[in-house]
Write a protein that holds these residues in place. Sequence first.
Motif, PDB file in Angstrom:
ATOM      1  N   GLY A 159      25.561  17.291 -14.432  1.00  0.00           N
ATOM      2  CA  GLY A 159      26.182  16.148 -13.732  1.00  0.00           C
ATOM      3  C   GLY A 159      25.948  16.007 -12.342  1.00  0.00           C
ATOM      4  O   GLY A 159      24.958  16.390 -11.813  1.00  0.00           O
ATOM      5  N   GLN A 160      26.869  15.826 -11.697  1.00  0.00           N
ATOM      6  CA  GLN A 160      26.773  15.866 -10.244  1.00  0.00           C
ATOM      7  C   GLN A 160      27.140  17.012  -9.484  1.00  0.00           C
ATOM      8  O   GLN A 160      27.102  17.217  -8.205  1.00  0.00           O
ATOM      9  CB  GLN A 160      27.909  14.711  -9.598  1.00  0.00           C
ATOM     10  N   GLU A 161      27.474  18.372 -10.224  1.00  0.00           N
ATOM     11  CA  GLU A 161      27.726  19.335  -9.714  1.00  0.00           C
ATOM     12  C   GLU A 161      26.308  20.199  -9.456  1.00  0.00           C
ATOM     13  O   GLU A 161      25.432  20.116 -10.492  1.00  0.00           O
ATOM     14  CB  GLU A 161      28.635  20.222 -10.642  1.00  0.00           C
ATOM     15  N   LYS A 162      26.074  20.821  -8.376  1.00  0.00           N
ATOM     16  CA  LYS A 162      24.892  21.623  -8.140  1.00  0.00           C
ATOM     17  C   LYS A 162      25.397  22.874  -7.237  1.00  0.00           C
ATOM     18  O   LYS A 162      25.888  22.606  -6.393  1.00  0.00           O
ATOM     19  CB  LYS A 162      24.163  20.653  -7.399  1.00  0.00           C
ATOM     20  N   LEU A 163      24.824  23.936  -7.657  1.00  0.00           N
ATOM     21  CA  LEU A 163      25.081  25.196  -6.897  1.00  0.00           C
ATOM     22  C   LEU A 163      23.864  25.780  -6.930  1.00  0.00           C
ATOM     23  O   LEU A 163      22.871  25.864  -7.883  1.00  0.00           O
ATOM     24  CB  LEU A 163      26.292  26.239  -7.579  1.00  0.00           C
ATOM     25  N   SER A 164      23.498  26.656  -5.812  1.00  0.00           N
ATOM     26  CA  SER A 164      22.278  27.428  -5.533  1.00  0.00           C
ATOM     27  C   SER A 164      22.593  28.723  -5.101  1.00  0.00           C
ATOM     28  O   SER A 164      23.595  29.045  -4.429  1.00  0.00           O
ATOM     29  CB  SER A 164      21.453  26.748  -4.659  1.00  0.00           C
ATOM     30  N   SER A 165      22.000  29.794  -5.753  1.00  0.00           N
ATOM     31  CA  SER A 165      22.148  31.312  -5.531  1.00  0.00           C
ATOM     32  C   SER A 165      21.622  31.525  -3.893  1.00  0.00           C
ATOM     33  O   SER A 165      21.684  32.469  -3.239  1.00  0.00           O
ATOM     34  CB  SER A 165      21.358  32.091  -6.227  1.00  0.00           C
ATOM     35  N   ARG A 166      21.024  30.421  -3.365  1.00  0.00           N
ATOM     36  CA  ARG A 166      20.517  30.670  -2.074  1.00  0.00           C
ATOM     37  C   ARG A 166      21.638  30.869  -0.803  1.00  0.00           C
ATOM     38  O   ARG A 166      21.421  31.300   0.185  1.00  0.00           O
ATOM     39  CB  ARG A 166      19.629  29.416  -1.477  1.00  0.00           C
ATOM     40  N   ASP A 167      22.756  30.250  -1.247  1.00  0.00           N
ATOM     41  CA  ASP A 167      23.969  30.265  -0.598  1.00  0.00           C
ATOM     42  C   ASP A 167      24.944  31.500  -1.009  1.00  0.00           C
ATOM     43  O   ASP A 167      25.871  31.774  -0.767  1.00  0.00           O
ATOM     44  CB  ASP A 167      24.763  29.084  -0.761  1.00  0.00           C
ATOM     45  N   GLY A 168      24.138  32.397  -1.948  1.00  0.00           N
ATOM     46  CA  GLY A 168      24.866  33.718  -2.251  1.00  0.00           C
ATOM     47  C   GLY A 168      25.093  33.425  -3.629  1.00  0.00           C
ATOM     48  O   GLY A 168      25.459  32.434  -4.343  1.00  0.00           O
ATOM     49  N   ASP A 169      25.113  34.479  -4.713  1.00  0.00           N
ATOM     50  CA  ASP A 169      25.715  34.435  -6.059  1.00  0.00           C
ATOM     51  C   ASP A 169      26.856  34.377  -6.414  1.00  0.00           C
ATOM     52  O   ASP A 169      27.257  33.932  -7.381  1.00  0.00           O
ATOM     53  CB  ASP A 169      25.142  35.726  -6.722  1.00  0.00           C
ATOM     54  N   ARG A 170      27.977  34.428  -5.383  1.00  0.00           N
ATOM     55  CA  ARG A 170      29.255  34.453  -5.447  1.00  0.00           C
ATOM     56  C   ARG A 170      29.866  33.149  -6.071  1.00  0.00           C
ATOM     57  O   ARG A 170      30.584  32.992  -6.939  1.00  0.00           O
ATOM     58  CB  ARG A 170      30.091  34.891  -4.361  1.00  0.00           C
ATOM     59  N   VAL A 225      27.658  39.615 -13.150  1.00  0.00           N
ATOM     60  CA  VAL A 225      28.825  40.517 -13.742  1.00  0.00           C
ATOM     61  C   VAL A 225      29.394  40.966 -12.470  1.00  0.00           C
ATOM     62  O   VAL A 225      28.827  41.562 -11.561  1.00  0.00           O
ATOM     63  CB  VAL A 225      28.186  41.613 -14.555  1.00  0.00           C
ATOM     64  N   ASP A 226      30.759  41.056 -12.344  1.00  0.00           N
ATOM     65  CA  ASP A 226      31.500  41.636 -11.197  1.00  0.00           C
ATOM     66  C   ASP A 226      32.527  42.744 -11.697  1.00  0.00           C
ATOM     67  O   ASP A 226      33.508  42.163 -12.331  1.00  0.00           O
ATOM     68  CB  ASP A 226      32.259  40.502 -10.569  1.00  0.00           C
ATOM     69  N   PRO A 227      32.048  43.722 -11.621  1.00  0.00           N
ATOM     70  CA  PRO A 227      32.997  44.920 -12.205  1.00  0.00           C
ATOM     71  C   PRO A 227      34.294  45.063 -11.367  1.00  0.00           C
ATOM     72  O   PRO A 227      35.096  45.796 -11.802  1.00  0.00           O
ATOM     73  CB  PRO A 227      32.085  46.287 -12.035  1.00  0.00           C
ATOM     74  N   GLY A 255      31.660  40.163  -2.579  1.00  0.00           N
ATOM     75  CA  GLY A 255      30.460  40.117  -2.163  1.00  0.00           C
ATOM     76  C   GLY A 255      29.420  39.116  -2.496  1.00  0.00           C
ATOM     77  O   GLY A 255      29.716  38.841  -3.735  1.00  0.00           O
ATOM     78  N   SER A 256      28.358  38.772  -2.117  1.00  0.00           N
ATOM     79  CA  SER A 256      27.341  37.909  -2.578  1.00  0.00           C
ATOM     80  C   SER A 256      26.102  38.466  -2.874  1.00  0.00           C
ATOM     81  O   SER A 256      25.157  37.855  -3.760  1.00  0.00           O
ATOM     82  CB  SER A 256      26.964  36.699  -1.555  1.00  0.00           C
ATOM     83  N   GLN A 257      25.975  40.049  -2.723  1.00  0.00           N
ATOM     84  CA  GLN A 257      24.584  40.522  -3.112  1.00  0.00           C
ATOM     85  C   GLN A 257      24.813  41.038  -4.412  1.00  0.00           C
ATOM     86  O   GLN A 257      25.836  41.808  -4.814  1.00  0.00           O
ATOM     87  CB  GLN A 257      24.442  41.557  -1.999  1.00  0.00           C
ATOM     88  N   THR A 258      23.740  41.096  -5.223  1.00  0.00           N
ATOM     89  CA  THR A 258      23.456  41.750  -6.486  1.00  0.00           C
ATOM     90  C   THR A 258      22.561  42.467  -6.783  1.00  0.00           C
ATOM     91  O   THR A 258      21.601  42.431  -5.949  1.00  0.00           O
ATOM     92  CB  THR A 258      23.653  40.623  -7.564  1.00  0.00           C
ATOM     93  N   ARG A 259      22.476  43.319  -7.745  1.00  0.00           N
ATOM     94  CA  ARG A 259      21.432  44.115  -8.067  1.00  0.00           C
ATOM     95  C   ARG A 259      21.128  43.754  -9.653  1.00  0.00           C
ATOM     96  O   ARG A 259      21.984  43.322 -10.297  1.00  0.00           O
ATOM     97  CB  ARG A 259      21.656  45.828  -7.982  1.00  0.00           C
TER      98      ARG A 259
END
Length: 369
Positions: A235-246, A283-285, A318-322
């Motif tokens: 819909g009107q919602e939009k998110l981007s991982s360019r701002d971090g995956d969090r 996934v956030d352990p 954090g925002s960084q992932t592997r």
Amino acid sequence: MSDAVDRNCGINETNDEDERELRSGAPGSGHPTGNSVRPKKLILHIDLNNTILVSDAVTKQGTVAALDYFLSTVTWGHMSKGKWEWISEAPSLSPPNKDAVSYYSKFGRVAGFTTAGPGRKFRGVLEEHLAQLRWPADLPADEEFSVRGEDGNLYHWILPSFFQLLQDLASQGREFAILFRTFGTDLPRVLAVVRRALTQGDHPLFPDLPALKLSVSDLPGRIRCSAKGTVLTRGQEKLSSRDGDRAIYQYLSAVEGLGGFQDHFDWWARNTYSILGGKPLWVDPFDASVQHIFIDDNIRQTDEDTIVHPKVFLEPEGSQTRTASTSELYDLCLVQNDLLQAISDSGYFTKRIQSCQENYESNLQQGTS
């Protein structure tokens, strides 16, 4: 197609000391230990075709053809003196030995695998599970809950084991949400049919579903990937991982009820159908409140040939992932769907999710000991 399953490989096992600390829960991360752990909210990402649907609108496979195709992916053999020789006596998700390859991985899609092809020895398996999938003869046909197969028989469109899962989780008092994740085009129809079952109680085998009071968002979302990152829209919602995956992780962790997203098939194809182009799963352990689980028939232990891209956060908040290997999260956050079991056992999905919950907690607790 798949390596042998190593069920002892989990998110607290690694040769890297930093990753070992990550997956066990770092000091101050708020990760609970002991018997006081509150059950986590479950976010279940569920594929459609050959997971809860035995059909495929994109490839125009009906019930019989879809099940026939699935059998070619779970039966194993090898080439000997220029001829195909079977190793499998029965279908299995994992190869019986290291030299075995699935018929599908060797020859691709073959029409009539169990009728005209060398898969004739598995014809009985096909017929057995078609019989189990058949719409009850004493119930009237329903154009949404049932579908007419190529053989003229009437079958369940959405597997009863999926609706049983909803009932089981609700009866256990679990907090959960369902996100359908598919490359295909069936998502709007699935959302509409599930909404009908959950709000009107029209499914003859599950008339009490409205009592669960589960909401359904019938607005399909999209997930698109590129070298620059991942963009999620609904819909009107939009998110981007360019701002971090969090931010995407928090959005998906907060969803309620049932909804769905169409994933990016072209990106998977451009990445040679490997883990790096797969459907992203965050996934956030360190998260003590949420566990994400992905169920898909195309999850493979071989990262060169699998459909989900697990992204594990490196530190609390954090925002960084592997990228995690499939084997690392297999039966913890990743479930390779066994379509035959999902057809024959109404409690199949419930059992697999319960196993993931237990394995996940066990791995985290091992890391904190």
